[in-house]
Design a protein around this motif. Structure first.
Motif, PDB file in Angstrom:
ATOM      1  N   VAL A   8       0.892  -1.160   0.000  1.00  0.00           N
ATOM      2  CA  VAL A   8       0.000   0.000   0.000  1.00  0.00           C
ATOM      3  C   VAL A   8       0.930   1.210   0.000  1.00  0.00           C
ATOM      4  N   TYR A   9       0.719   2.090  -0.957  1.00  0.00           N
ATOM      5  CA  TYR A   9       1.548   3.291  -0.973  1.00  0.00           C
ATOM      6  C   TYR A   9       0.671   4.507  -1.272  1.00  0.00           C
ATOM      7  N   ILE A  10       1.222   5.670  -0.976  1.00  0.00           N
ATOM      8  CA  ILE A  10       0.523   6.919  -1.278  1.00  0.00           C
ATOM      9  C   ILE A  10       1.443   7.807  -2.112  1.00  0.00           C
ATOM     10  N   THR A  34      -4.438   2.000 -18.489  1.00  0.00           N
ATOM     11  CA  THR A  34      -3.149   1.293 -18.625  1.00  0.00           C
ATOM     12  C   THR A  34      -3.006   0.238 -17.530  1.00  0.00           C
ATOM     13  N   SER A  35      -3.383   0.624 -16.311  1.00  0.00           N
ATOM     14  CA  SER A  35      -3.217  -0.294 -15.178  1.00  0.00           C
ATOM     15  C   SER A  35      -4.022  -1.562 -15.383  1.00  0.00           C
ATOM     16  N   ARG A  36      -5.257  -1.388 -15.846  1.00  0.00           N
ATOM     17  CA  ARG A  36      -6.119  -2.567 -16.003  1.00  0.00           C
ATOM     18  C   ARG A  36      -5.553  -3.513 -17.054  1.00  0.00           C
ATOM     19  N   THR A  37      -5.083  -2.949 -18.171  1.00  0.00           N
ATOM     20  CA  THR A  37      -4.522  -3.806 -19.230  1.00  0.00           C
ATOM     21  C   THR A  37      -3.269  -4.513 -18.726  1.00  0.00           C
ATOM     22  N   ASN A  38      -2.336  -3.746 -18.163  1.00  0.00           N
ATOM     23  CA  ASN A  38      -1.055  -4.336 -17.728  1.00  0.00           C
ATOM     24  C   ASN A  38      -1.245  -5.316 -16.576  1.00  0.00           C
ATOM     25  N   ASN A  39      -2.069  -4.937 -15.610  1.00  0.00           N
ATOM     26  CA  ASN A  39      -2.217  -5.781 -14.425  1.00  0.00           C
ATOM     27  C   ASN A  39      -2.847  -7.126 -14.771  1.00  0.00           C
ATOM     28  N   CYS A  54      -4.200  13.526  -4.015  1.00  0.00           N
ATOM     29  CA  CYS A  54      -3.375  12.409  -3.512  1.00  0.00           C
ATOM     30  C   CYS A  54      -3.897  11.065  -3.998  1.00  0.00           C
ATOM     31  N   PHE A  55      -2.950  10.169  -4.258  1.00  0.00           N
ATOM     32  CA  PHE A  55      -3.298   8.788  -4.599  1.00  0.00           C
ATOM     33  C   PHE A  55      -3.090   7.898  -3.374  1.00  0.00           C
ATOM     34  N   PHE A  56      -3.902   6.869  -3.290  1.00  0.00           N
ATOM     35  CA  PHE A  56      -3.752   5.827  -2.267  1.00  0.00           C
ATOM     36  C   PHE A  56      -3.966   4.539  -3.062  1.00  0.00           C
ATOM     37  N   GLN A  57      -2.918   3.740  -3.185  1.00  0.00           N
ATOM     38  CA  GLN A  57      -3.050   2.540  -4.026  1.00  0.00           C
ATOM     39  C   GLN A  57      -2.609   1.299  -3.267  1.00  0.00           C
ATOM     40  N   CYS A  58      -3.357   0.236  -3.481  1.00  0.00           N
ATOM     41  CA  CYS A  58      -2.983  -1.068  -2.923  1.00  0.00           C
ATOM     42  C   CYS A  58      -2.730  -1.992  -4.117  1.00  0.00           C
ATOM     43  N   LEU A  59      -1.616  -2.694  -4.091  1.00  0.00           N
ATOM     44  CA  LEU A  59      -1.273  -3.610  -5.179  1.00  0.00           C
ATOM     45  C   LEU A  59      -0.977  -4.981  -4.602  1.00  0.00           C
ATOM     46  N   GLU A  60      -1.464  -6.013  -5.256  1.00  0.00           N
ATOM     47  CA  GLU A  60      -1.191  -7.381  -4.806  1.00  0.00           C
ATOM     48  C   GLU A  60      -0.810  -8.241  -6.006  1.00  0.00           C
ATOM     49  N   ALA A  68       8.576  -4.949  -9.430  1.00  0.00           N
ATOM     50  CA  ALA A  68       8.938  -4.352 -10.730  1.00  0.00           C
ATOM     51  C   ALA A  68       8.002  -3.186 -11.036  1.00  0.00           C
ATOM     52  N   LEU A  69       6.708  -3.362 -10.751  1.00  0.00           N
ATOM     53  CA  LEU A  69       5.761  -2.273 -11.010  1.00  0.00           C
ATOM     54  C   LEU A  69       6.088  -1.074 -10.120  1.00  0.00           C
ATOM     55  N   TYR A  70       6.431  -1.340  -8.874  1.00  0.00           N
ATOM     56  CA  TYR A  70       6.731  -0.218  -7.967  1.00  0.00           C
ATOM     57  C   TYR A  70       7.933   0.594  -8.481  1.00  0.00           C
ATOM     58  N   LYS A  75       9.182   6.096 -11.194  1.00  0.00           N
ATOM     59  CA  LYS A  75       9.684   6.959 -12.286  1.00  0.00           C
ATOM     60  C   LYS A  75       8.555   7.688 -13.016  1.00  0.00           C
ATOM     61  N   ASP A  76       7.306   7.417 -12.621  1.00  0.00           N
ATOM     62  CA  ASP A  76       6.178   8.006 -13.350  1.00  0.00           C
ATOM     63  C   ASP A  76       6.034   9.486 -12.967  1.00  0.00           C
ATOM     64  N   PRO A  77       6.165  10.394 -13.947  1.00  0.00           N
ATOM     65  CA  PRO A  77       6.132  11.834 -13.618  1.00  0.00           C
ATOM     66  C   PRO A  77       4.750  12.356 -13.218  1.00  0.00           C
ATOM     67  N   SER A  99      -8.559  -5.993 -11.564  1.00  0.00           N
ATOM     68  CA  SER A  99      -7.227  -5.691 -12.094  1.00  0.00           C
ATOM     69  C   SER A  99      -6.809  -4.314 -11.579  1.00  0.00           C
ATOM     70  N   MET A 100      -7.748  -3.411 -11.412  1.00  0.00           N
ATOM     71  CA  MET A 100      -7.505  -2.142 -10.710  1.00  0.00           C
ATOM     72  C   MET A 100      -8.861  -1.520 -10.407  1.00  0.00           C
ATOM     73  N   LYS A 101      -9.274  -1.694  -9.173  1.00  0.00           N
ATOM     74  CA  LYS A 101     -10.555  -1.113  -8.762  1.00  0.00           C
ATOM     75  C   LYS A 101     -10.342   0.378  -8.516  1.00  0.00           C
TER      76      LYS A 101
HETATM   77  C1  LIG Z   1      -0.895   6.611  -9.258  1.00  0.00           C
HETATM   78  C2  LIG Z   1      -0.492   5.686 -10.367  1.00  0.00           C
HETATM   79  C3  LIG Z   1      -0.848   4.355 -10.304  1.00  0.00           C
HETATM   80  C4  LIG Z   1      -0.476   3.482 -11.322  1.00  0.00           C
HETATM   81  N1  LIG Z   1      -0.825   2.157 -11.237  1.00  0.00           N
HETATM   82  C5  LIG Z   1      -0.414   1.308 -12.188  1.00  0.00           C
HETATM   83  C6  LIG Z   1      -0.734  -0.075 -12.110  1.00  0.00           C
HETATM   84  O1  LIG Z   1      -1.394  -0.552 -11.188  1.00  0.00           O
HETATM   85  N2  LIG Z   1      -0.294  -0.876 -13.127  1.00  0.00           N
HETATM   86  C7  LIG Z   1       0.427  -0.407 -14.185  1.00  0.00           C
HETATM   87  O2  LIG Z   1       0.795  -1.183 -15.061  1.00  0.00           O
HETATM   88  N3  LIG Z   1       0.725   0.895 -14.279  1.00  0.00           N
HETATM   89  C8  LIG Z   1       0.324   1.759 -13.320  1.00  0.00           C
HETATM   90  N4  LIG Z   1       0.644   3.080 -13.423  1.00  0.00           N
HETATM   91  C9  LIG Z   1       1.342   3.552 -14.626  1.00  0.00           C
HETATM   92  C10 LIG Z   1       2.835   3.237 -14.584  1.00  0.00           C
HETATM   93  O3  LIG Z   1       3.516   4.198 -13.819  1.00  0.00           O
HETATM   94  C11 LIG Z   1       3.413   3.221 -16.007  1.00  0.00           C
HETATM   95  O4  LIG Z   1       3.105   4.444 -16.654  1.00  0.00           O
HETATM   96  C12 LIG Z   1       2.825   2.097 -16.830  1.00  0.00           C
HETATM   97  O5  LIG Z   1       2.906   0.893 -16.135  1.00  0.00           O
HETATM   98  C13 LIG Z   1       3.590   1.971 -18.169  1.00  0.00           C
HETATM   99  O6  LIG Z   1       2.887   1.075 -18.932  1.00  0.00           O
HETATM  100  P1  LIG Z   1       3.267   0.821 -20.465  1.00  0.00           P
HETATM  101  O7  LIG Z   1       4.691   0.321 -20.460  1.00  0.00           O
HETATM  102  O8  LIG Z   1       2.271  -0.215 -20.918  1.00  0.00           O
HETATM  103  O9  LIG Z   1       3.104   2.134 -21.175  1.00  0.00           O
HETATM  104  C14 LIG Z   1       0.269   3.974 -12.421  1.00  0.00           C
HETATM  105  C15 LIG Z   1       0.650   5.314 -12.458  1.00  0.00           C
HETATM  106  C16 LIG Z   1       0.269   6.178 -11.452  1.00  0.00           C
HETATM  107  C17 LIG Z   1       0.668   7.617 -11.521  1.00  0.00           C
END
Ligand SMILES: Cc1cc2nc3c(=O)[nH]c(=O)nc-3n(C[C@H](O)[C@H](O)[C@H](O)COP(=O)(O)O)c2cc1C
Length: 204
Positions: A8-10, A34-39, A54-60, A68-70, A75-77, A99-101
């Motif tokens: 869980v991170y913020i 993006t999250s739903r597709t990748n996850n 603010c974001f509050f995210q839980c990942l499992e 790796a996702l973290y 690095k996500d700007p 996949s991402m609620k």
């Molecule tokens: C608050 C936040 C939550 C994110 N959560 C996820 C996530 O659960 N899964 C994911 O793949 N990307 C998530 N991302 C996006 C990633 O930082 C990254 O942009 C993405 O994984 C790159 O995907 P791509 O290589 O398919 O373009 C999140 C970004 C932010 C800012």
């Protein structure tokens, strides 16, 4: 047995808070998509709350995949000041259907914040107890951005879970309260569709 973890991170959004409070912030909508597709591809599940910048995210999921996702998230700007509030091994996924609620700001959250003396969603000031309460709230609230049926249909993580957990654990992962609620909502949606179909056929 697969090595599962929950984090869980913020973080703070770096994009401006949109003036429009009807509907979902466009940047958040893109992150969700993006999250739903990748996850789904990676067998990860999670929940994302966004409020007051603010974001509050839980990942499992599998430890290596979550870590790796973290690293990618760091690095996500679109956000900054990432802070891990919890990181722990788990025996099974808590919400295998998601996949991402996404949970938007709602009355439940505002009441919880008020109970704890907060005027805005400021997770950097939450204590352990409030983090737990927020987690429970996020699990119980429905996601308005995705039909329940779609969420249930697209849950490869359930396969990962079943394949990696011993039989007893798999049986314990049987429907909980939110799964029953999802089932009830799906049933109501099905009944409404049937009524609409009947009316349409009558009109023909
Ligand atoms: C608050 C936040 C939550 C994110 N959560 C996820 C996530 O659960 N899964 C994911 O793949 N990307 C998530 N991302 C996006 C990633 O930082 C990254 O942009 C993405 O994984 C790159 O995907 P791509 O290589 O398919 O373009 C999140 C970004 C932010 C800012």
């Amino acid at each position: 047995m697969t090595d599962l973890i929950r984090i869980v991170y913020i973080s703070r959004a770096t994009f401006p808070i949109s003036a429009a409070n009807d509907g979902i912030e466009p940047t958040v909508a893109r992150i969700l998509s993006t999250s739903r597709t990748n996850n789904r591809k990676n067998g990860l599940v999670g929940m994302l709350y966004y409020g007051d910048g603010c974001f509050f995210q839980c990942l499992e999921g599998e430890t290596s995949k979550v870590q790796a996702l973290y690293k990618t998230l760091l690095k996500d700007p679109r956000h900054k000041d990432l802070k891990v509030l919890a990181s722990e091994p788990i025996k099974r996924l808590s919400f295998p259907d998601w996949s991402m609620k996404y949970v938007p700001v709602d009355g439940h959250m505002l009441r919880l914040l008020e109970e704890h003396g907060f005027e805005t969603f400021d997770p950097y000031r939450f204590d352990h107890h409030l983090v737990e309460r927020v987690m429970q709230l996020l699990q119980g609230v429905p996601d308005p951005t995705i039909p329940v049926v779609e969420a249930r249909a697209s849950a490869p993580a359930r396969t990962v879970l079943a394949a990696s957990a011993p039989l007893a654990e798999t049986q314990q992962a049987a429907p909980d309260g939110s799964a029953k609620l999802s089932l009830a909502i799906s049933t109501v949606a099905l009944v409404i569709s049937l009524i609409a179909l009947t009316v349409a056929l009558d009109l023909l």
